[in-house]
Structures are given as C-alpha cells and as structure tokens.
Design a protein around this motif. Structure first.
Motif, PDB file in Angstrom:
ATOM      1  N   ARG A  67      -9.655  -0.635   4.377  1.00 41.94           N
ATOM      2  CA  ARG A  67      -9.254  -2.038   4.494  1.00 41.94           C
ATOM      3  C   ARG A  67      -8.159  -2.427   3.500  1.00 41.94           C
ATOM      4  NH1 ARG A  67     -13.993  -1.313   6.529  1.00 41.94           N
ATOM      5  NH2 ARG A  67     -14.900  -2.711   8.108  1.00 41.94           N
ATOM      6  N   THR A  68      -8.155  -1.813   2.333  1.00 44.08           N
ATOM      7  CA  THR A  68      -7.177  -2.189   1.306  1.00 44.08           C
ATOM      8  C   THR A  68      -6.016  -1.217   1.211  1.00 44.08           C
ATOM      9  OG1 THR A  68      -8.393  -0.982  -0.412  1.00 44.08           O
ATOM     10  CG2 THR A  68      -8.969  -3.304  -0.070  1.00 44.08           C
ATOM     11  N   LYS A  69      -6.146  -0.046   1.850  1.00 46.13           N
ATOM     12  CA  LYS A  69      -5.139   1.029   1.756  1.00 46.13           C
ATOM     13  C   LYS A  69      -4.937   1.441   0.294  1.00 46.13           C
ATOM     14  CE  LYS A  69      -4.325   0.967   6.173  1.00 46.13           C
ATOM     15  NZ  LYS A  69      -5.372   0.006   6.550  1.00 46.13           N
ATOM     16  N   VAL A  70      -6.023   1.382  -0.485  1.00 41.72           N
ATOM     17  CA  VAL A  70      -5.983   1.763  -1.895  1.00 41.72           C
ATOM     18  C   VAL A  70      -7.137   2.720  -2.180  1.00 41.72           C
ATOM     19  CG1 VAL A  70      -6.224   0.969  -4.278  1.00 41.72           C
ATOM     20  CG2 VAL A  70      -4.865  -0.367  -2.649  1.00 41.72           C
ATOM     21  N   HIS A  71      -6.823   3.819  -2.835  1.00 40.28           N
ATOM     22  CA  HIS A  71      -7.857   4.787  -3.228  1.00 40.28           C
ATOM     23  C   HIS A  71      -8.255   4.510  -4.669  1.00 40.28           C
ATOM     24  CE1 HIS A  71     -10.149   8.433  -3.660  1.00 40.28           C
ATOM     25  NE2 HIS A  71      -9.403   8.821  -4.668  1.00 40.28           N
ATOM     26  N   LEU A  72      -9.545   4.248  -4.903  1.00 36.48           N
ATOM     27  CA  LEU A  72     -10.053   3.940  -6.233  1.00 36.48           C
ATOM     28  C   LEU A  72     -10.657   5.188  -6.865  1.00 36.48           C
ATOM     29  CD1 LEU A  72     -11.770   0.499  -5.510  1.00 36.48           C
ATOM     30  CD2 LEU A  72      -9.466   0.929  -6.404  1.00 36.48           C
ATOM     31  N   ASP A  73     -10.105   5.575  -7.998  1.00 39.47           N
ATOM     32  CA  ASP A  73     -10.616   6.710  -8.769  1.00 39.47           C
ATOM     33  C   ASP A  73     -11.352   6.111  -9.963  1.00 39.47           C
ATOM     34  OD1 ASP A  73     -11.125   9.061 -10.043  1.00 39.47           O
ATOM     35  OD2 ASP A  73      -9.037   9.583 -10.451  1.00 39.47           O
ATOM     36  N   PRO A 336       3.488   1.738 -15.459  1.00 42.09           N
ATOM     37  CA  PRO A 336       4.825   1.192 -15.206  1.00 42.09           C
ATOM     38  C   PRO A 336       4.768  -0.182 -14.548  1.00 42.09           C
ATOM     39  CG  PRO A 336       4.660   3.474 -14.454  1.00 42.09           C
ATOM     40  CD  PRO A 336       3.260   3.006 -14.765  1.00 42.09           C
ATOM     41  N   LYS A 337       5.811  -0.986 -14.782  1.00 42.64           N
ATOM     42  CA  LYS A 337       5.850  -2.335 -14.235  1.00 42.64           C
ATOM     43  C   LYS A 337       5.652  -2.357 -12.722  1.00 42.64           C
ATOM     44  CE  LYS A 337       8.587  -5.101 -17.485  1.00 42.64           C
ATOM     45  NZ  LYS A 337       9.781  -5.967 -17.614  1.00 42.64           N
ATOM     46  N   GLU A 338       6.292  -1.405 -12.041  1.00 42.96           N
ATOM     47  CA  GLU A 338       6.202  -1.391 -10.578  1.00 42.96           C
ATOM     48  C   GLU A 338       4.757  -1.216 -10.119  1.00 42.96           C
ATOM     49  OE1 GLU A 338       8.113   0.450 -12.406  1.00 42.96           O
ATOM     50  OE2 GLU A 338      10.193  -0.105 -11.929  1.00 42.96           O
ATOM     51  N   LYS A 339       4.011  -0.405 -10.856  1.00 42.33           N
ATOM     52  CA  LYS A 339       2.627  -0.188 -10.449  1.00 42.33           C
ATOM     53  C   LYS A 339       1.749  -1.370 -10.852  1.00 42.33           C
ATOM     54  CE  LYS A 339      -1.006   3.161  -9.944  1.00 42.33           C
ATOM     55  NZ  LYS A 339      -1.489   4.551 -10.126  1.00 42.33           N
ATOM     56  N   VAL A 340       2.092  -2.043 -11.949  1.00 45.47           N
ATOM     57  CA  VAL A 340       1.340  -3.241 -12.328  1.00 45.47           C
ATOM     58  C   VAL A 340       1.372  -4.241 -11.185  1.00 45.47           C
ATOM     59  CG1 VAL A 340       1.216  -5.201 -13.908  1.00 45.47           C
ATOM     60  CG2 VAL A 340       1.757  -2.943 -14.801  1.00 45.47           C
ATOM     61  N   GLU A 341       2.542  -4.420 -10.591  1.00 48.12           N
ATOM     62  CA  GLU A 341       2.674  -5.364  -9.474  1.00 48.12           C
ATOM     63  C   GLU A 341       1.807  -4.951  -8.292  1.00 48.12           C
ATOM     64  OE1 GLU A 341       6.849  -5.374  -8.773  1.00 48.12           O
ATOM     65  OE2 GLU A 341       7.280  -6.758 -10.433  1.00 48.12           O
ATOM     66  N   LYS A 342       1.747  -3.642  -8.042  1.00 50.26           N
ATOM     67  CA  LYS A 342       0.914  -3.145  -6.940  1.00 50.26           C
ATOM     68  C   LYS A 342      -0.566  -3.377  -7.238  1.00 50.26           C
ATOM     69  CE  LYS A 342       3.978   0.508  -5.196  1.00 50.26           C
ATOM     70  NZ  LYS A 342       5.215   0.073  -5.828  1.00 50.26           N
ATOM     71  N   ILE A 343      -0.969  -3.160  -8.483  1.00 49.26           N
ATOM     72  CA  ILE A 343      -2.364  -3.377  -8.876  1.00 49.26           C
ATOM     73  C   ILE A 343      -2.730  -4.850  -8.725  1.00 49.26           C
ATOM     74  CG2 ILE A 343      -3.965  -3.345 -10.829  1.00 49.26           C
ATOM     75  CD1 ILE A 343      -2.547  -0.786 -11.783  1.00 49.26           C
ATOM     76  N   LEU A 344      -1.816  -5.725  -9.139  1.00 49.51           N
ATOM     77  CA  LEU A 344      -2.078  -7.166  -8.999  1.00 49.51           C
ATOM     78  C   LEU A 344      -2.199  -7.559  -7.532  1.00 49.51           C
ATOM     79  CD1 LEU A 344       0.279  -8.667 -11.747  1.00 49.51           C
ATOM     80  CD2 LEU A 344      -2.201  -8.374 -11.838  1.00 49.51           C
ATOM     81  N   GLN A 345      -1.380  -6.947  -6.671  1.00 51.20           N
ATOM     82  CA  GLN A 345      -1.498  -7.245  -5.241  1.00 51.20           C
ATOM     83  C   GLN A 345      -2.829  -6.754  -4.691  1.00 51.20           C
ATOM     84  OE1 GLN A 345      -0.007  -9.043  -3.181  1.00 51.20           O
ATOM     85  NE2 GLN A 345       1.913  -9.549  -4.228  1.00 51.20           N
ATOM     86  N   PHE A 346      -3.316  -5.630  -5.202  1.00 49.26           N
ATOM     87  CA  PHE A 346      -4.623  -5.138  -4.774  1.00 49.26           C
ATOM     88  C   PHE A 346      -5.708  -6.142  -5.133  1.00 49.26           C
ATOM     89  CE2 PHE A 346      -8.545  -2.998  -6.269  1.00 49.26           C
ATOM     90  CZ  PHE A 346      -9.030  -2.574  -5.037  1.00 49.26           C
ATOM     91  N   TYR A 347      -5.665  -6.668  -6.356  1.00 47.65           N
ATOM     92  CA  TYR A 347      -6.692  -7.627  -6.759  1.00 47.65           C
ATOM     93  C   TYR A 347      -6.510  -8.982  -6.078  1.00 47.65           C
ATOM     94  CZ  TYR A 347      -8.761  -4.390 -10.012  1.00 47.65           C
ATOM     95  OH  TYR A 347      -9.407  -3.308 -10.539  1.00 47.65           O
ATOM     96  N   ASN A 348      -5.278  -9.322  -5.720  1.00 48.52           N
ATOM     97  CA  ASN A 348      -5.071 -10.519  -4.903  1.00 48.52           C
ATOM     98  C   ASN A 348      -5.764 -10.331  -3.558  1.00 48.52           C
ATOM     99  OD1 ASN A 348      -3.555 -13.139  -4.333  1.00 48.52           O
ATOM    100  ND2 ASN A 348      -2.785 -11.849  -2.681  1.00 48.52           N
ATOM    101  N   ASN A 349      -5.755  -9.097  -3.062  1.00 47.27           N
ATOM    102  CA  ASN A 349      -6.400  -8.770  -1.799  1.00 47.27           C
ATOM    103  C   ASN A 349      -7.925  -8.839  -1.921  1.00 47.27           C
ATOM    104  OD1 ASN A 349      -6.653  -7.997   0.853  1.00 47.27           O
ATOM    105  ND2 ASN A 349      -6.013  -5.880   0.550  1.00 47.27           N
ATOM    106  N   THR A 350      -8.476  -8.299  -3.021  1.00 43.76           N
ATOM    107  CA  THR A 350      -9.941  -8.330  -3.169  1.00 43.76           C
ATOM    108  C   THR A 350     -10.452  -9.760  -3.334  1.00 43.76           C
ATOM    109  OG1 THR A 350      -9.953  -8.079  -5.602  1.00 43.76           O
ATOM    110  CG2 THR A 350      -9.935  -6.056  -4.266  1.00 43.76           C
ATOM    111  N   ALA A 351      -9.586 -10.662  -3.814  1.00 48.95           N
ATOM    112  CA  ALA A 351      -9.984 -12.065  -3.984  1.00 48.95           C
ATOM    113  C   ALA A 351      -9.856 -12.866  -2.690  1.00 48.95           C
ATOM    114  CB  ALA A 351      -9.137 -12.719  -5.079  1.00 48.95           C
ATOM    115  N   SER A 352      -9.489 -12.192  -1.595  1.00 48.51           N
ATOM    116  CA  SER A 352      -9.418 -12.867  -0.305  1.00 48.51           C
ATOM    117  C   SER A 352     -10.820 -13.060   0.250  1.00 48.51           C
ATOM    118  CB  SER A 352      -8.590 -12.040   0.688  1.00 48.51           C
ATOM    119  OG  SER A 352      -9.277 -10.835   1.021  1.00 48.51           O
TER     120      SER A 352
END
Length: 498
Positions: A67-73, A336-352
């Motif tokens: 659902r999130t297209k994110v793999h959590l390790d 890296p900054k680019e990945k920080v933005e991706k992580i924040l988008q992931f958590y924006n998604n979990t807060a949906s």
C-alpha cells in the motif's frame, strides 16, 4: 523474520549501502515509487518491541508495503531495554535512518540534538503544504509542544489526550465488600486489605498492590509549576510535589503494598504479573483493560478488571493528559536531504485515513470482519496487530486509540470510553513531558543515579523523610542548576504562555 538486534558497525555499513541503492533507483520525490520491490524506498528504523517479534513477512506487513510502496527494515528492540539501546546508538553515532524515541526529554537525545546529529525538520515541512496529512491529522498541540528551542526535530507519534487510567481487580474488592477507591489515601487502605486477604488463595502474602509510577506526583500538585525564589522553575524531581509523592510511596511500602524489587521492576514485568493474578492495581492505557481481564481469567475465571478514570490527591488528580504525542521519530544528518523528503512523504502517507485504518485494523476478511457496522478482529488480526504495530509510525489522530482495544467487543470499548471520559474534565498536560533545558541535560546526569538511590532509600525506610528532604534542599541549592531553572521557566512560558 523480524530482527531484534544488529551490530552497530553492520547497521552503519548496510545503511550507507541501502542509501546509495535507494537514491540511485528512486527518482520520485513523493517517496512512493512504483515498480518491483527493488525499486521501493527502503527505510531503516529502530523501534521498541512490546510483544513477541513480529513476522515481517506476514500478511499485515507485506500488505502495508504494497500500500505504501515502502519497504521497512525495522530493528525491533524489547521495550525493557529500549532506553539503554537508544543511549548506546546515540553514543556510537551509528543512528538508523529513523530513530523511535519514547522519551523526548531523554538527556542523550537532547545532547545529540544540541550537537547537530539530527535534521531540523521545519525547513522541510515549511507550511506543511506538501504534507497535508501531517498538518490536518496530527494534533496542533503535538507540533507546538514537541518543539525544541522553537524548532521541530521529531515527528510526533500521535496519541489522544486520554492515555492512561487506573486498573483494579474489582472481583477482589467485591469479595471483601470494598468500594472502588476514589482518592490516593483510600487506595492505600483498600490495597492493604486486599493484599492481606490472600486474594489468589495460595496461602502466601505475595500479592503486589502497586508499582512505582512518578506520574502520581500529579495528585500532589506536580503538574503545576513550582518557581524558585528568583523566578526560575524547579524540575519535577526537585519539586515539593515530588517529595510528597515519595512520602506517599513510603507509606505504601511500609504497608507491604510494593514489591521489594520495585526500583528495578520494568513495566512489562508488572503487566505480566497483573495478568497472571499476582497484582491488584495497575496504571496503564485503558485499552489494556480487556486483555488484562482475559489474561487474569485464565488463572481465576471470575476475574474482573475495573477502570478508574483517576484518583484524587491533596493537590490534584492522577488524570494526566497527553500533549498529543508520545515520543517521536528522529532522522539523523547521515540521511541525505533527498531521502529525508521521501521519508517525510511516507509518514504523511501513514497519517492518512486509509493507512491509519490499515495499521489499526489490517485487511478486511483477513485481520478483521465487519458485522453490523462493527469491526471485529480475527484470530490472525489479534496475532499480527497489537500495541507494537503502531510504534514506528505517525498516525491520524483517533481520540479513542488508547481506550478502544482491537480484541475487545464493541460494547466493552464503548463502556470503557464512558468510564475514562471524566479525565478530559479534570486532566492536565504534564509540562515536564515537553519542556527542556540544555543546562539540565548537561548537569543532571551527574546526580541522577544518586537521586534515584536516595529516593529508593526514602521509600523503603532506610533513611528518614527529613534526610531525604535535606538532600533535596542541597540539590536545589546547587549553583550549576541555576541556569537550568531559568531555562525551564523560559521554555515553559514559550510553550504554555504562562
């Protein structure tokens, strides 16, 4: 299989390798790239474990990844050892890409923030226009009260205002003809009668009345600020309310209501004891009521666990409200900054709404079923979704998420809601759950161990209360604490406007 630990050096090496792989493969700034598993964003997280290690290949976790297209390790660390592990990770500098911290005032965390170890997230979040779920579905109080020096360093683990209540073995009270206690003093009288009655019928006086919980200082006025003569603010440990709480526990210990090992007993140990019918009283999230009762019924079929919303003390109640979060998620500068933005988008998604519901209830037909509009968890759902499941996420606020149990019948949850609602009328936020002082973080660790020892000695009667109070007076007079008192007062005013 879920991991419990991993050597720091290996975590660091793998983290660097994964960052390189992910950043070269993912070009989507939303952090949810489509494609094969190798194209998915991978986030390395360290989080606390309150149950058995989860199977990360289960339907729940694989479904979340789909659902999130994110793999959590996730490196799961048992809750009883979690603070120690966080301290070790911060000291080593080998910090995972997302670090879950349950105590945002942890001295090692504050020290790491002061040293620039974590990203200041305000510059990424801005006006939250890119992160509407984080803005609209997380309490405003969480973003306001989680700030450190006016800046946002952590993503709040969203929690409702009502986060704890008192649990008592009502069947034991009924057997003795005792009413449910309403005050701190009544509690001691009631528990003394209970533990002396051999409620488990084993012929021994081995029932525990209560465990040590410093949140009870609220009943002695500990939620209200106590100022120094020159306008500073005493930290909670040095407040008069805290000392009065210690004196209350001293009486409880003298009456045989506490374990001799209370000073080193972990919450999970006490939870197990309560569920096993070895303890009479417990402060915990209301949603545990049903589970604790069911566990106790396996030992004593007539067991009944009653919720008490709060107890009244001489200068307050035990109703302590959450500031809208419990702990936070921190991203180190090694990301890296680019990945920080991706992580924040992931958590924006979990807060949906959609993903929060999924994390709470899983897949319909697999983890839960809906009967007459009521969600009922299946056996698989009860196994795969629990209080560990929500640990590493930012979720949409549910005002009853710490009251409703996913394993309890709907009528039980609705009844428990009514029982704890009075907390909202009298409860207050503990300011020391959010205010900080960089000076205190530097100075207090030098005295913390000694203070804990003196507190324990006062409770067990090894020293007199006069000796303990004299010791607190000596600590209050320490010149090195003067700056901390000032900083606490300034931070309190900045966050609470008083």
């Amino acid at each position: 299989m879920a991991k419990i630990t991993r050597p720091a050096a290996m975590r660091s090496l793998v983290g660097v390798m994964m960052s390189v792989i992910v950043l070269s493969a993912c070009g989507n700034n939303e952090g949810t790239p489509a494609g094969s598993k190798n194209d998915k964003l991978t986030i390395k997280i360290m989080s606390s474990l309150q149950t058995e290690p989860p199977d990360m290949n289960s339907a729940f976790w694989t479904g979340l990844e789909e659902r999130t297209k994110v793999h959590l390790d996730i490196d799961w660390v048992p809750i009883n050892d979690y603070i120690n592990k966080v301290n070790l990770v911060l000291a080593s500098g080998s910090i995972p890409e997302v670090l879950t911290v349950t105590d945002t005032n942890l001295s090692s965390l504050v020290d790491a923030i002061n040293k620039g170890s974590f990203w200041e997230l305000s510059e990424f979040l801005g006006d939250f226009s890119k992160y509407p779920n984080l803005k609209n579905n997380v309490p405003e109080s969480a973003w306001r009260l989680l700030r450190y020096n006016g800046k946002i360093y952590g993503l709040p683990r969203t929690r409702p205002q009502i986060g704890a209540a008192e649990h008592i073995r009502k069947d034991w009270l009924d057997k003795l003809g005792l009413p449910v206690p309403k005050t701190m003093d009544e509690l001691l009288v009631t528990l003394k009668k209970v533990v002396e009655s051999d409620p488990d019928g084993n012929g021994k006086r081995d029932t525990i009345g209560l465990m040590f919980d410093e949140s009870y200082r609220a009943a002695f006025g500990g939620i209200d600020p106590e100022y120094t003569p020159d306008g500073g603010l005493y930290p909670k440990q040095l407040s008069t309310a805290y000392t009065n709480m210690v004196e209350w526990y001293r009486k409880a210990y003298a009456d045989g209501l506490m374990s001799q090992e209370f000073a080193i007993m972990k919450d999970l140990q006490y939870s197990d004891m309560f569920g096993a019918g070895l303890a009479a009283f417990y402060r915990k999230n209301p949603w545990h009521q049903y589970g604790l009762e069911q566990a106790a019924k396996k030992v004593q079929p007539d067991a009944k666990v009653e919720l008490i919303p709060y107890l009244t003390g001489p200068k307050g109640t035990t109703a302590v409200l959450s500031p809208g979060f419990y702990g936070a998620l921190y991203i180190p500068k090694s990301v890296p900054k680019e990945k920080v933005e991706k992580i924040l988008q992931f958590y924006n998604n979990t807060a949906s709404d959609e993903i929060t519901k999924y994390i709470t209830y899983g897949i319909e037909g697999v983890h839960h079923k809906v009967e007459n509009g009521v969600i009922k968890m299946t056996d698989q759902g009860k196994k795969e979704i629990n209080n560990t499941t929500i640990e590493p996420f930012v979720l949409k606020l549910d005002p009853w998420s710490k009251t409703d149990s996913p394993i309890a019948p709907q009528e039980v949850n609705l009844r428990n809601r009514e029982k704890v609602k009075p907390e909202l009328e009298v409860g207050k936020i503990d300011p020391f759950s959010v205010i900080n002082s960089s000076s205190w973080v530097t100075q207090w660790p030098k005295y913390d161990g000694e203070f804990t020892s003196m507190r324990t000695q006062a409770i067990i009667g090894k020293i007199t209360m006069e000796q303990y109070k004299s010791y607190i007076d000596q600590l209050r007079a320490k010149k090195e604490f003067g700056q901390a008192y000032k900083e606490f007062a300034e931070n309190y005013k900045a966050l609470f406007g008083k």
